[in-house]
Enzyme design. Structure first.
Site, PDB file in Angstrom:
ATOM      1  N   LEU A  77       0.753  -1.245   0.019  1.00 29.05           N
ATOM      2  CA  LEU A  77       0.060  -0.215  -0.041  1.00 29.05           C
ATOM      3  C   LEU A  77       0.785   1.377   0.014  1.00 29.05           C
ATOM      4  CD1 LEU A  77      -2.783  -1.056   2.380  1.00 29.05           C
ATOM      5  CD2 LEU A  77      -2.817  -1.236   0.004  1.00 29.05           C
ATOM      6  N   CYS A  78       2.101   1.112  -0.109  1.00 23.49           N
ATOM      7  CA  CYS A  78       2.782   2.307  -0.417  1.00 23.49           C
ATOM      8  C   CYS A  78       2.736   2.994  -1.579  1.00 23.49           C
ATOM      9  CB  CYS A  78       4.460   1.952  -0.279  1.00 23.49           C
ATOM     10  SG  CYS A  78       5.098   2.168   1.506  1.00 23.49           S
ATOM     11  N   HIS A  79       2.867   4.169  -1.696  1.00 22.09           N
ATOM     12  CA  HIS A  79       2.874   5.106  -2.990  1.00 22.09           C
ATOM     13  C   HIS A  79       4.180   5.145  -3.612  1.00 22.09           C
ATOM     14  CE1 HIS A  79      -0.751   6.689  -0.873  1.00 22.09           C
ATOM     15  NE2 HIS A  79      -1.073   7.127  -1.993  1.00 22.09           N
ATOM     16  N   MET A 115       8.915   4.900   5.044  1.00 14.60           N
ATOM     17  CA  MET A 115       9.112   3.556   4.481  1.00 14.60           C
ATOM     18  C   MET A 115      10.241   3.210   3.706  1.00 14.60           C
ATOM     19  SD  MET A 115       6.809   2.018   6.023  1.00 14.60           S
ATOM     20  CE  MET A 115       6.989   0.252   5.738  1.00 14.60           C
ATOM     21  N   GLU A 116      10.288   4.401   2.944  1.00 14.91           N
ATOM     22  CA  GLU A 116      11.825   4.148   2.055  1.00 14.91           C
ATOM     23  C   GLU A 116      13.052   4.177   2.699  1.00 14.91           C
ATOM     24  OE1 GLU A 116       8.379   5.302  -0.715  1.00 14.91           O
ATOM     25  OE2 GLU A 116       9.053   5.903   1.253  1.00 14.91           O
ATOM     26  N   ASP A 130      24.221 -11.272   3.263  1.00 16.08           N
ATOM     27  CA  ASP A 130      24.255 -12.081   2.012  1.00 16.08           C
ATOM     28  C   ASP A 130      25.667 -12.292   1.583  1.00 16.08           C
ATOM     29  OD1 ASP A 130      23.157 -13.653  -0.427  1.00 16.08           O
ATOM     30  OD2 ASP A 130      23.970 -11.651  -1.483  1.00 16.08           O
TER      31      ASP A 130
END
Length: 161
Positions: A77-79, A115-116, A130
């Protein structure tokens, strides 16, 4: 707390993408931080630049930036937003055998970039994992959190230390 307080649910409790079309375009900034803890020898490989896969922190920096750019592909739901800046920095913490990652994301837009910034930190730390897992599968990613955000209707917020 009811779903009324959560912006990603409509009046019927169904998930939806928040309408930001009416919001004022402002400069928005978010800063997030997290860490990865490892064996002393793993930290030595990273700091000496002798890891088999190459420059661990350089590659993790690029991965974090790329992660920020792909946030809306990962979080349903992130733009999708036009980031104007993403910076990913690392601090070696020799006493705790860890690497701290700080990410800053910026946009001139109608929605925030928390969020970014958080995604950039997670992806950068996962990239370190990794690249070093062949010598240390017990690395731990922790303490990923928002440090601060600025801009928009709600103004500034800074985490309590």
């Amino acid at each position: 707390m009811t779903h009324d307080a959560l912006t990603h649910f409509d009046a019927q409790g169904q998930a939806h993408m928040v309408d930001v079309g009416h919001k004022v375009t402002t400069r928005r900034v978010a800063v997030a931080r997290g860490r990865i803890t490892m064996l002393p020898g793993t930290l030595e490989l990273i700091t000496s630049g002798s890891a088999k896969k190459g420059d661990v922190l350089g590659i993790a920096r690029i991965a974090g930036i790329q992660g920020a750019k792909k946030t809306s592909d990962l979080i349903p739901l992130c733009h999708p937003i036009g980031l104007t800046r993403v910076a990913v920095d690392f601090d070696i913490e020799p006493t705790t055998f860890s690497v701290a990652c700080t990410a800053t994301a910026e946009v001139n837009g109608q929605t925030g970039v928390e969020m970014e910034a958080l995604t950039a930190v997670q992806v950068a730390l996962l990239t370190i994992y990794d690249m070093c897992k062949a010598v240390d599968r017990g690395m731990t990613i922790s303490d990923v959190h928002l440090l601060e955000k600025h801009g928009g209707k709600s103004g500034s917020w800074v985490a309590v230390k």
